[in-house]
Design a protein around this motif. Structure first.
Motif, mmCIF file in Angstrom:
data_model
loop_
_atom_site.group_PDB
_atom_site.id
_atom_site.type_symbol
_atom_site.label_atom_id
_atom_site.label_comp_id
_atom_site.label_asym_id
_atom_site.label_seq_id
_atom_site.Cartn_x
_atom_site.Cartn_y
_atom_site.Cartn_z
ATOM 1 N N ALA A 124 0.822 -1.220 0.000
ATOM 2 C CA ALA A 124 0.000 0.000 0.000
ATOM 3 C C ALA A 124 0.855 1.269 0.000
ATOM 4 N N PRO A 125 1.858 1.405 0.875
ATOM 5 C CA PRO A 125 2.688 2.609 0.794
ATOM 6 C C PRO A 125 3.534 2.665 -0.468
ATOM 7 N N LEU A 126 3.934 1.518 -1.012
ATOM 8 C CA LEU A 126 4.656 1.521 -2.290
ATOM 9 C C LEU A 126 3.776 2.078 -3.397
ATOM 10 N N ALA A 127 2.519 1.656 -3.431
ATOM 11 C CA ALA A 127 1.593 2.173 -4.439
ATOM 12 C C ALA A 127 1.381 3.668 -4.256
ATOM 13 N N ALA A 128 1.283 4.125 -3.005
ATOM 14 C CA ALA A 128 1.114 5.559 -2.753
ATOM 15 C C ALA A 128 2.341 6.339 -3.224
ATOM 16 N N TRP A 129 3.535 5.805 -2.960
ATOM 17 C CA TRP A 129 4.772 6.444 -3.431
ATOM 18 C C TRP A 129 4.764 6.543 -4.950
ATOM 19 N N ALA A 130 4.443 5.433 -5.624
ATOM 20 C CA ALA A 130 4.489 5.405 -7.077
ATOM 21 C C ALA A 130 3.458 6.341 -7.691
ATOM 22 N N ARG A 131 2.269 6.388 -7.104
ATOM 23 C CA ARG A 131 1.255 7.312 -7.607
ATOM 24 C C ARG A 131 1.716 8.761 -7.458
ATOM 25 N N ALA A 132 2.322 9.072 -6.316
ATOM 26 C CA ALA A 132 2.826 10.431 -6.109
ATOM 27 C C ALA A 132 3.931 10.751 -7.105
ATOM 28 N N ALA A 133 4.828 9.788 -7.350
ATOM 29 C CA ALA A 133 5.916 10.003 -8.303
ATOM 30 C C ALA A 133 5.392 10.141 -9.727
ATOM 31 N N ALA A 134 4.256 9.517 -10.000
ATOM 32 C CA ALA A 134 3.626 9.632 -11.315
ATOM 33 C C ALA A 134 2.836 10.921 -11.453
ATOM 34 N N GLY A 135 2.644 11.625 -10.340
ATOM 35 C CA GLY A 135 1.856 12.850 -10.362
ATOM 36 C C GLY A 135 0.378 12.606 -10.497
ATOM 37 N N SER A 136 -0.077 11.413 -10.088
ATOM 38 C CA SER A 136 -1.477 11.047 -10.229
ATOM 39 C C SER A 136 -1.902 10.204 -9.038
ATOM 40 N N PRO A 137 -2.360 10.841 -7.947
ATOM 41 C CA PRO A 137 -2.684 10.108 -6.717
ATOM 42 C C PRO A 137 -3.776 9.058 -6.868
ATOM 43 N N GLN A 138 -4.587 9.160 -7.911
ATOM 44 C CA GLN A 138 -5.677 8.214 -8.107
ATOM 45 C C GLN A 138 -5.416 7.247 -9.259
ATOM 46 N N MET A 139 -4.197 7.225 -9.794
ATOM 47 C CA MET A 139 -3.912 6.358 -10.936
ATOM 48 C C MET A 139 -4.194 4.890 -10.571
ATOM 49 N N PRO A 140 -4.958 4.168 -11.391
ATOM 50 C CA PRO A 140 -5.176 2.743 -11.108
ATOM 51 C C PRO A 140 -3.867 1.971 -11.238
ATOM 52 N N TYR A 141 -3.725 0.930 -10.419
ATOM 53 C CA TYR A 141 -2.491 0.156 -10.494
ATOM 54 C C TYR A 141 -2.785 -1.332 -10.457
ATOM 55 N N VAL A 142 -1.825 -2.068 -11.008
ATOM 56 C CA VAL A 142 -1.900 -3.521 -11.118
ATOM 57 C C VAL A 142 -0.699 -4.119 -10.396
ATOM 58 N N LEU A 143 -0.924 -5.178 -9.640
ATOM 59 C CA LEU A 143 0.160 -5.966 -9.078
ATOM 60 C C LEU A 143 0.437 -7.106 -10.045
ATOM 61 N N LEU A 144 1.667 -7.194 -10.539
ATOM 62 C CA LEU A 144 2.030 -8.172 -11.554
ATOM 63 C C LEU A 144 3.265 -8.928 -11.092
ATOM 64 N N GLY A 145 3.127 -10.209 -10.793
ATOM 65 C CA GLY A 145 4.252 -11.002 -10.328
ATOM 66 C C GLY A 145 4.356 -12.308 -11.069
ATOM 67 N N HIS A 146 5.588 -12.780 -11.220
ATOM 68 C CA HIS A 146 5.821 -14.076 -11.852
ATOM 69 C C HIS A 146 6.653 -14.939 -10.915
ATOM 70 N N SER A 147 6.328 -16.232 -10.845
ATOM 71 C CA SER A 147 7.088 -17.197 -10.056
ATOM 72 C C SER A 147 7.106 -16.779 -8.583
ATOM 73 N N ALA A 148 8.287 -16.519 -8.009
ATOM 74 C CA ALA A 148 8.338 -16.092 -6.605
ATOM 75 C C ALA A 148 7.524 -14.822 -6.391
ATOM 76 N N GLY A 149 7.583 -13.913 -7.364
ATOM 77 C CA GLY A 149 6.806 -12.678 -7.258
ATOM 78 C C GLY A 149 5.314 -12.929 -7.300
ATOM 79 N N ALA A 150 4.898 -13.969 -8.020
ATOM 80 C CA ALA A 150 3.478 -14.324 -8.058
ATOM 81 C C ALA A 150 3.037 -14.929 -6.732
ATOM 82 N N GLN A 151 3.928 -15.664 -6.069
ATOM 83 C CA GLN A 151 3.592 -16.150 -4.727
ATOM 84 C C GLN A 151 3.348 -14.967 -3.796
ATOM 85 N N PHE A 152 4.193 -13.939 -3.928
ATOM 86 C CA PHE A 152 4.016 -12.750 -3.091
ATOM 87 C C PHE A 152 2.704 -12.040 -3.417
ATOM 88 N N VAL A 153 2.418 -11.844 -4.695
ATOM 89 C CA VAL A 153 1.178 -11.168 -5.089
ATOM 90 C C VAL A 153 -0.032 -11.931 -4.561
#
Length: 293
Positions: A124-153
């Motif tokens: 959640a705070p990572l998404a907030a950081w990324a939205r702020a860095a994108a200049g769009s606090p409401q930008m929709p986001y996707v969690l995309l993981g493969h293999s070990a990253g997919a286990q985390f997602v």
């Protein structure tokens, strides 16, 4: 309680930006940055298309090699197709061994960790950081993981609260099965009081989770082989199909909402670049953005 933690994380990141700290912009092309999040500082690999204005954010989670930079590059064709930003955090093995990364930090010594102190709570705070860095606090986001990253997602989908528009788990070794008996982090047993566990399971089945499977992912390289993992199936394709089938059946039996989608990529094995670049992957996300013609 989870909603309060999510709101607090967003407020912390917003406050840091207001005080001139942790400010960042995601520039065109490839980039690298560092984000000081509540609980951890993460190295980030970023990408921004140069010929469009992004309206979607892809948070990309790497595999067991902890190779966030290459994973950022694997996601570039998808980002170009969708006109999306990419932010790929690095979860180094020293600070985030298997139980803290692949399994989300959900359980320690057989006991469920209190929300707020788990790796999944960094999303959640990572998404907030990324939205702020994108200049769009409401930008929709996707969690995309493969293999070990997919286990985390998948652990994020099961045990955390986010406002991700979609969660894509591609070819993970293990899943959180829709079971109140199987212990966490492979099910919801011992996750909390019975009522809390059932509520968490119901929420999990309602998540916008894409079960993304390569139909040639039938090998055993780096395949989790614990008794809990082997109970899910002999290889990743079988495990993903089993998880989806059991989740759909559980939701139907309980008359609960079910928002998972099963997508299989023909002829693709355990290959992140091929999975991310497949047209079926873009098709599963196109409704969230303005894709190129």
């Amino acid at each position: 309680m989870k909603r309060c933690l999510l709101a607090l994380a967003v407020m912390i990141v917003a406050a840091a930006g207001a005080n001139g700290q942790n400010r960042a912009e995601i520039g065109p092309g490839n980039g690298e940055q560092s984000a000081a999040l509540p609980g951890a500082t993460l190295r980030l690999f970023t990408y921004r298309p140069t010929d469009c204005t992004p309206d979607l954010l892809l948070l990309v989670f790497h595999g067991v090699q902890r190779d966030a930079g290459p994973y950022r590059d694997h996601a570039r064709p998808l980002a170009d197709r969708l006109c999306a930003l990419v932010v790929a955090p690095q979860f180094d093995k020293q600070r985030f061994p298997r139980d803290l990364y692949q399994y989300g930090g959900i359980v320690q010594n057989g006991v469920a960790v209190t929300p707020g102190g788990r790796t999944v709570d960094l999303v959640a705070p990572l998404a907030a950081w990324a939205r702020a860095a994108a200049g769009s606090p409401q930008m929709p986001y996707v969690l995309l993981g493969h293999s070990a990253g997919a286990q985390f997602v998948d652990r994020v989908a099961a045990f955390a609260t986010t406002d991700a528009a979609r969660m894509v788990a591609a070819n993970p070794s293990t899943w959180v099965m829709p079971s109140l008996a199987e212990p966490a982090p492979f099910g919801f047993g011992r996750f909390g009081p019975t009522g809390d566990a059932e509520a968490a399971l119901r929420a999990y089945l309602a998540r916008p989770l894409v079960v993304l499977l390569g139909d040639a992912d039938t090998g055993k390289h780096n395949l989790a082989a614990s008794p809990e993992a082997m109970a899910q199936g002999p290889y990743r394709l079988a495990r993903g199909r089993n998880a989806f089938r059991q989740a759909r059946e559980t939701a139907a039996r309980m008359s609960w909402p079910f928002n998972w989608t099963l997508v299989e990529i023909p002829g693709v094995g355990h290959n992140a670049a091929a999975m991310f670049a497949a047209p079926q992957t873009a098709a599963a996300l196109e409704d969230l953005s303005h894709p190129r013609p």
